[in-house]
Design a protein around this motif. Structure first.
Motif, PDB file in Angstrom:
ATOM      1  N   ARG A   6      50.741  45.600  47.058  1.00 17.55           N
ATOM      2  CA  ARG A   6      49.756  46.397  46.347  1.00 17.55           C
ATOM      3  C   ARG A   6      50.101  46.537  44.860  1.00 17.55           C
ATOM      4  NH1 ARG A   6      49.709  51.766  49.670  1.00 17.55           N
ATOM      5  NH2 ARG A   6      51.952  51.349  49.534  1.00 17.55           N
ATOM      6  N   LYS A   7      49.047  46.367  44.044  1.00 13.69           N
ATOM      7  CA  LYS A   7      49.166  46.525  42.586  1.00 13.69           C
ATOM      8  C   LYS A   7      50.367  45.757  42.042  1.00 13.69           C
ATOM      9  CE  LYS A   7      46.797  50.968  42.496  1.00 13.69           C
ATOM     10  NZ  LYS A   7      45.540  50.374  42.030  1.00 13.69           N
ATOM     11  N   ARG A   8      50.437  44.485  42.440  1.00 11.47           N
ATOM     12  CA  ARG A   8      51.606  43.671  42.109  1.00 11.47           C
ATOM     13  C   ARG A   8      51.646  43.240  40.650  1.00 11.47           C
ATOM     14  NH1 ARG A   8      51.646  38.008  42.371  1.00 11.47           N
ATOM     15  NH2 ARG A   8      53.724  37.153  42.004  1.00 11.47           N
ATOM     16  N   TYR A   9      50.474  42.975  40.037  1.00 11.25           N
ATOM     17  CA  TYR A   9      50.492  42.441  38.672  1.00 11.25           C
ATOM     18  C   TYR A   9      49.263  42.939  37.902  1.00 11.25           C
ATOM     19  CZ  TYR A   9      46.917  39.151  40.289  1.00 11.25           C
ATOM     20  OH  TYR A   9      45.774  38.590  40.796  1.00 11.25           O
ATOM     21  N   PRO A  10      49.361  43.013  36.555  1.00  6.54           N
ATOM     22  CA  PRO A  10      48.217  43.461  35.762  1.00  6.54           C
ATOM     23  C   PRO A  10      47.306  42.292  35.396  1.00  6.54           C
ATOM     24  CG  PRO A  10      50.134  43.217  34.349  1.00  6.54           C
ATOM     25  CD  PRO A  10      50.595  42.872  35.752  1.00  6.54           C
ATOM     26  N   TYR A  11      46.012  42.555  35.377  1.00  7.56           N
ATOM     27  CA  TYR A  11      45.036  41.569  34.897  1.00  7.56           C
ATOM     28  C   TYR A  11      43.975  42.309  34.104  1.00  7.56           C
ATOM     29  CZ  TYR A  11      41.261  38.160  34.765  1.00  7.56           C
ATOM     30  OH  TYR A  11      40.262  37.322  34.341  1.00  7.56           O
ATOM     31  N   ARG A  12      43.968  42.071  32.791  1.00  7.23           N
ATOM     32  CA  ARG A  12      42.992  42.684  31.900  1.00  7.23           C
ATOM     33  C   ARG A  12      42.904  44.196  32.094  1.00  7.23           C
ATOM     34  NH1 ARG A  12      38.187  38.070  31.457  1.00  7.23           N
ATOM     35  NH2 ARG A  12      39.558  36.458  30.621  1.00  7.23           N
ATOM     36  N   GLY A  13      44.077  44.812  32.121  1.00  8.99           N
ATOM     37  CA  GLY A  13      44.139  46.260  32.154  1.00  8.99           C
ATOM     38  C   GLY A  13      44.117  46.902  33.520  1.00  8.99           C
TER      39      GLY A  13
END
Length: 326
Positions: free
Chosen positions: A156-163
């Motif tokens: 879960r929520k492993r990496y950011p993408y465009r905020g």
């Protein structure tokens, strides 16, 4: 440079810095489809950045930590596959894929990925091949399923993408789970128009039950792939009589379960198959897997199918299907 034929005038070859302009042109076509899923798609926007992307993989290959390959269709680069991570000492690697619209729906990426998995297990002695994918990337998930991979869970929520932080699903296949070469049709078989059509019918049949990510099941597809007199038979084993359905009695209860909340996030997919074509009749033996929530509880299952086909004036159609769960 090696080239592996994939059928349909398609080939798989290493993608190298010398292909930078061709790669850039391809990315300009593919970016709307792949930008959310492939991090370097948003970075490969001019010749210098496209060259840098391919050079980074050339450096990985030199260090034996990654590789990248292109798929050319009728001489045009339309898709690719890659080892995003490759750890020989640990016996583990990760593969991924991308495709522009012209390459979608042809099975090219799946065939190319089979070549990578075959090589990882057969030539390099890997123990585990992983597939990391965003939950919304349904095309990539379908490739993982067709490769016979197992969904292991979600980070879960492993990496950011465009905020916004994104989840990652982890799928994998182990060396002792991978089908032997005899169970995987050779690339030349996929060049057959008949085989391609039988593949399409099976994909449409299994896909009719999918209701993942808010997708509505399309059970009418069963009537499209079968002849009107088609039979579907459930073999329960244990000495019990089989259940024999015509199309109406098969579709009605399943349509209800897939729309009334009984079965949610449900999907079913082939993991291996053997197809024999005898002029205007054909037979297919398959192994399949399925998963979803039944009355709110997650479940996974597997089984076998045998399917018979005939060639009609309207094209190939299924005549009967028999299945049993493991």
């Amino acid at each position: 440079m090696f080239t592996i034929p994939l059928g349909e005038n398609a080939r798989l070859s290493p993608l190298e810095p010398l292909h930078a302009q061709e790669f850039l042109d391809h990315m300009d076509r593919a970016r709307p489809n792949v930008d959310p899923w492939i991090p370097w798609a948003a970075r490969s926007t001019d010749l210098a950045s496209a060259t840098a992307t391919l050079q980074s993989y050339a450096d990985k290959q030199a260090a034996d930590t990654g590789r990248i390959y292109g798929i050319w269709l009728d001489g045009t680069l339309v898709a690719g596959v890659m080892f995003t991570r490759f750890d020989g000492p640990a016996g583990m690697c990760e593969i991924g894929c991308w495709a522009e619209e012209a390459a979608q729906g042809r099975g090219l990426v799946t065939r190319a990925c089979r070549e990578l998995v075959d090589w990882a297990f057969g030539e390099r002695g890997m123990t585990r091949v992983e597939w990391w994918v965003a939950p919304g990337n349904t095309r990539s998930i379908e490739v993982a399923r067709r490769l016979g991979m197992t969904r292991e869970g979600v980070l879960r929520k492993r990496y950011p993408y465009r905020g916004t932080r994104q989840d990652s699903e982890v799928w994998s296949v182990l060396a002792d789970e991978w089908p032997p070469a005899a169970e995987v049709a050779p690339a030349s078989a996929f060049a057959s128009a008949d085989k391609t059509e039988l593949d399409r019918l099976m994909a449409a049949c299994l896909g009719a039950f999918t209701n993942t990510d808010g997708t509505a099941p399309r059970l009418d597809a069963i009537r499209e792939v079968f002849i009107p007199q088609g039979l579907i038979i459930a073999h329960t084993g244990n000495g019990n009589e089989p259940f024999v359905y015509d199309l109406d009695t098969f579709i009605e209860p399943r349509a209800k379960m897939l729309t009334d909340g009984t079965l949610t996030e449900f999907s079913e997919w082939e993991v291996s198959e053997r197809t024999e074509i005898f002029h205007s009749i054909a037979h297919r033996s398959s192994e399949y897997r399925k998963s979803g929530f039944r009355n709110g509880e997650w479940f996974e299952g597997a089984g076998r199918k045998t399917t018979q086909y005939i060639r009609t004036p309207a094209g190939w159609r299924m005549t009967s299907m028999t299945w049993e769960d493991f």
